[in-house]
Each structure stands twice: as structure tokens, then as C-alpha cells.
Scaffold this motif. Sequence first.
Motif, PDB file in Angstrom:
ATOM      1  N   GLY A  15       0.795  -1.224   0.000  1.00 28.64           N
ATOM      2  CA  GLY A  15       0.000   0.000   0.000  1.00 28.64           C
ATOM      3  C   GLY A  15       0.829   1.276   0.000  1.00 28.64           C
ATOM      4  N   LYS A  16       1.851   1.354   0.835  1.00 31.22           N
ATOM      5  CA  LYS A  16       2.682   2.562   0.907  1.00 31.22           C
ATOM      6  C   LYS A  16       3.499   2.726  -0.378  1.00 31.22           C
ATOM      7  CE  LYS A  16       4.753   3.441   4.846  1.00 31.22           C
ATOM      8  NZ  LYS A  16       5.529   3.249   6.089  1.00 31.22           N
ATOM      9  N   GLU A  20       1.341   4.338  -3.000  1.00 30.92           N
ATOM     10  CA  GLU A  20       1.223   5.785  -2.834  1.00 30.92           C
ATOM     11  C   GLU A  20       2.460   6.511  -3.351  1.00 30.92           C
ATOM     12  OE1 GLU A  20      -1.272   7.480  -2.073  1.00 30.92           O
ATOM     13  OE2 GLU A  20      -2.662   6.171  -1.036  1.00 30.92           O
ATOM     14  N   SER A  50      -7.417   4.967  -4.856  1.00 31.59           N
ATOM     15  CA  SER A  50      -6.695   6.025  -4.155  1.00 31.59           C
ATOM     16  C   SER A  50      -6.621   7.290  -4.995  1.00 31.59           C
ATOM     17  CB  SER A  50      -5.284   5.543  -3.810  1.00 31.59           C
ATOM     18  OG  SER A  50      -4.491   6.598  -3.321  1.00 31.59           O
ATOM     19  N   THR A  99      -0.849   9.100   8.580  1.00 31.28           N
ATOM     20  CA  THR A  99      -0.085   8.130   7.806  1.00 31.28           C
ATOM     21  C   THR A  99      -0.636   6.732   8.027  1.00 31.28           C
ATOM     22  OG1 THR A  99       1.518   7.724   9.578  1.00 31.28           O
ATOM     23  CG2 THR A  99       2.001   9.536   8.041  1.00 31.28           C
ATOM     24  N   ALA A 100      -0.275   5.828   7.141  1.00 30.42           N
ATOM     25  CA  ALA A 100      -0.753   4.446   7.262  1.00 30.42           C
ATOM     26  C   ALA A 100      -0.251   3.800   8.546  1.00 30.42           C
ATOM     27  CB  ALA A 100      -0.299   3.639   6.047  1.00 30.42           C
ATOM     28  N   ASP A 101       0.987   4.099   8.920  1.00 25.74           N
ATOM     29  CA  ASP A 101       1.547   3.505  10.142  1.00 25.74           C
ATOM     30  C   ASP A 101       0.816   4.004  11.382  1.00 25.74           C
ATOM     31  OD1 ASP A 101       3.372   2.089   8.668  1.00 25.74           O
ATOM     32  OD2 ASP A 101       4.995   3.544   8.917  1.00 25.74           O
ATOM     33  N   GLN A 161      -2.131   9.080   2.622  1.00 23.16           N
ATOM     34  CA  GLN A 161      -1.803   7.675   2.355  1.00 23.16           C
ATOM     35  C   GLN A 161      -3.065   6.823   2.402  1.00 23.16           C
ATOM     36  OE1 GLN A 161       1.347   6.447   5.093  1.00 23.16           O
ATOM     37  NE2 GLN A 161       2.905   7.430   3.828  1.00 23.16           N
ATOM     38  N   ALA A 194      -2.749   3.289   0.988  1.00 21.04           N
ATOM     39  CA  ALA A 194      -2.055   2.348   1.867  1.00 21.04           C
ATOM     40  C   ALA A 194      -2.958   1.909   3.018  1.00 21.04           C
ATOM     41  CB  ALA A 194      -0.781   2.986   2.414  1.00 21.04           C
ATOM     42  N   ILE A 195      -3.715   2.847   3.561  1.00 22.90           N
ATOM     43  CA  ILE A 195      -4.643   2.512   4.647  1.00 22.90           C
ATOM     44  C   ILE A 195      -5.735   1.581   4.134  1.00 22.90           C
ATOM     45  CG2 ILE A 195      -6.288   3.465   6.312  1.00 22.90           C
ATOM     46  CD1 ILE A 195      -4.609   6.068   6.230  1.00 22.90           C
ATOM     47  N   HIS A 196      -6.242   1.886   2.945  1.00 27.99           N
ATOM     48  CA  HIS A 196      -7.251   1.027   2.328  1.00 27.99           C
ATOM     49  C   HIS A 196      -6.703  -0.373   2.122  1.00 27.99           C
ATOM     50  CE1 HIS A 196      -9.946   0.174  -1.413  1.00 27.99           C
ATOM     51  NE2 HIS A 196     -10.517  -0.284  -0.326  1.00 27.99           N
ATOM     52  N   ARG A 224      -4.417  -1.945   3.838  1.00 31.09           N
ATOM     53  CA  ARG A 224      -4.345  -2.671   5.115  1.00 31.09           C
ATOM     54  C   ARG A 224      -5.731  -3.085   5.601  1.00 31.09           C
ATOM     55  NH1 ARG A 224       0.665   0.299   8.369  1.00 31.09           N
ATOM     56  NH2 ARG A 224       2.093   0.266   6.586  1.00 31.09           N
TER      57      ARG A 224
END
Length: 471
Positions: free
Chosen positions: A85-86, A89, A144, A242-244, A384, A387-389, A391
Motif C-alpha cells: 500500500g505505501k 502511494e 486512491s 499516515t498508514a503507520d 496515504q 495504503a490505509i485502504h 491494510r
Amino acid sequence: MASLSFLNRDNTVAGPGYNRWLFPPAALAVHMCIGQAYSLSVFNIPVTKLIGITEPAPDDWSLSATVWVFNLAFFFLGISAAIFGKWVERSGPRKTMLCSALFFASGFALSSLGVHLHSLPLFVGGYGVLGGIGLGLGYISPVSTLIKWFPDRPGMATGLAIMGFGGGALIGSPLAVTLMKHYATPTSMGVSETLMTMGAIYFCFMIFGSVIARVPAPNWKPAGWVPVANTGNQMIATASVTADNAIKTPQFWLLWAVLCLNVTAGIGVLSQASPMIQEIFSEGRRGTGLGITAEAAAGFVGLLSLFNLVGRFFWSSLSDKTGRKRIYMIYLGLGAVLYALVPTAGNLGSTALFVGLFCIILSMYGAGFATIPAYLRDMFGTLQVGAIHGRLLTAWSTAAILGPTLVTQLRDYYISSGKAAGLTESVAKASAYNTTMYIMAALLVVGFVCNLLVKPVDAKYQETEAKPVLA
């Protein structure tokens, strides 16, 4: 190297005057191709008769072995979307969609070789693993980018793309059947040639999508659009996460549960729709000599697919006016009521009511997929969101196992228990489905509560000091 720079994100930024409506065709070109995954079942019977041709031979593959292609494809969709995902992006849609095309087409090619050599590992590993990775990359990248192009109508934009994914089977299924008939000979089912041909066709369309893909310039917004104002949404983030950091928030896991529970209920029914309506309205149970034929059941499945498709665009577009939290309260609350009414429809012997209930249920099942990216954008911003999507799609991977397993296991349990109690098999099967519907309703009630608990993300997780605005 200069030719490869064409793929870099910096070289895909749209210039002044670019019409954002040129990107949806790129998204649809990819999503309608990878949506073919929903039509994999058309290969189920042919691949069990590769040697016997007219009927399975001793050395032919069993159906239980070949269905792993479907399971692995959707498993790797969720896993690859989460892992890459990241990277998606950072790389932008053009490079990602090209990689998706390469993996997806390679999966077809390797599975074709597996059929030709009669190697089950190659067949399953091809589409199931390589194809699954292509599915994951191709699924999240266009979504995205659409959110970034349509900040004023994110629900409509994501609904448009994911409607394409749901509609892929409407093209993939007849295409596969037609090609297998064309390539079939007295000594071949035509499966290997069909897989190779479909891989080549899909590759061309996906390459077209990647070439025309563009991303908006930093800080771009539609002319005349004012963020948050006039959206009607309950919660719109004005800062990004952020995704993290997103996976550290309770909001992420509440939405994970919402998606998982909604999909578990829907996919469990969708996977057993044909035998379910035949067994609930069986001749033996009704005692009328009339039952639902296999042809009528196939029509029922087709109708559900149509509502699954249309619901993705209709409900998701509506969410731009109602807000994402409110629309999910409808999906889950109304869905729970409809599931609880299904046994009543069966007991009344009303096929019209039964079909109507499931058409609405499946429309909201598909809408759950289409609306969740916009919900994530509302909660975590656009930084992001892909990336979140990605996960969050692990919820889909989990539900793809839970839903069908729950339905089949309960069915088998009730049949064995019914026989021990002296019940007819048709009554036992109907009782199994009744219990399943009540369980599905209960799952949606849990999902409703999870959605009710969603609140704006705490500022400590955001990239700026700005807080979510309550409209």
C-alpha cells in the motif's frame, strides 16, 4: 532509462486544464479486468475433466483442490494490498497499474501452463498467487487516485471504480465460456488456450489504463469547491494520518470490524445462493410438486450479481449526501432486519419476498466495498489513503474465509443432526439456513455498534495540528 522514467509518479502529474473525468476510464479499464476473479467458478467443472473430457478421470483434479485458486486469489488480494500500500502511494497509479497488469497476466499464463502440463501447483500458484498480487495492486491504486481527483464526491468516484470490479464477472464469465467452446476439441476442454487468451486481452486493457493514468498536482482542488462546507458529512478530516499511525487508532480497527462483518454476512450468502434457494423452496419441503429449478436458481444468482453491481454505485454516491457513518448505519441496521426476515419469507413460501430481501441485502453488501475508501478518506485524509485502504482489505481476506465456512459448516451440521432426529433432509437444510440468517443478522448488529462508536481521529495521530471538523 528515459523510457522507464515515463512510469515515475512525477511524470504522471496532470498539467493545467486536465479534465479529471479522463481518469475514471483508466480506473474502469483496470477494475473491470481484475473483476474477472468473481467469475472463476466457470472453470470449476472444466478443470476437473481435463483428462476424462466428458467426465472426471481418476487422474483428474478434484473440485475441492481447484477451488483453492479462488481462495488464494482473494487472500493474496488482501495481503498484497496491505504490504504494498505505501509503495503504491509513492509510485503513483501508472507504475502500479502496470505492475498489476504484469502480475495478473502472468497469473493467467502460469495457470495456462499448469493446465497444459497438468500441474496443480502451477495452476493454483499462477492465478491464485501471481494473479492475486495483481488483483491487490490493481484494486487499490485507481481507488486512491480517484479520491484525490474527486474530493468533492469521493463516494461517487470510488463507487464508479468498484462498480467496475463487481461488473467484471458479467464480461469475464461469458468470455471464458465462449473461448472454451471455441478452443475445445475431442481431446481438450480448451481451458489452457482460454486462460492464455484472456490473460493477453486483459493485459492490453490494463496497459491502456496505466498509460492514460494521471494524478492531480499537489494541493489541487476542483474549481469552486470549498473543503468540508456543503458536504453534509458528519466527520471530515482536515489533516492527514499516515498508514503507520492509522493502524494505531481505534477508528481503523472499528472500520476493519465493520467491513469484515458486513462482508462475512454478504459473501456467505453469495457463495451459496444457488443451492440455498433450491433447498429452502424444495419440492419435498413444500409438498406441492413444485420447486426452484437449477435454471431459476441461476437466474437468482444473476439477479443478485446485478444488484451487487448497481448497489456499489447507488449507495456509495448517496453517501456523499448522507455522510459515510450514516450510510453504514443503513447498511448494517437495515441489513440486520432484512436477514432476520428471510426465514419468515421461507416459511411463508414467498419466493418474491425472499428474492426481494436478498436483492436489497446484496446491493448493500457491494456498497460496503465501494463506500469504505471514502470513509477512510474522511477519517484519515488523502495522504496515504491507498495504503490505509490496502491494510483494511485484510478484513476482506478474513471474511472470505469466515462467511462461506460458516454457511457450509452449519448446513452440514444441521443435515447430520436432522437425520439423527428423523427429519427429512430438505427440512434439515432449511433449518440450517434459518439459523444462518439469524447469525448473519447478529453479526450485522455487532457491526452497527462498531460503526456507532466511530469518532473523529485524535489530533495526536495527525500530521498537522488541525482537527476533524464536525459538520
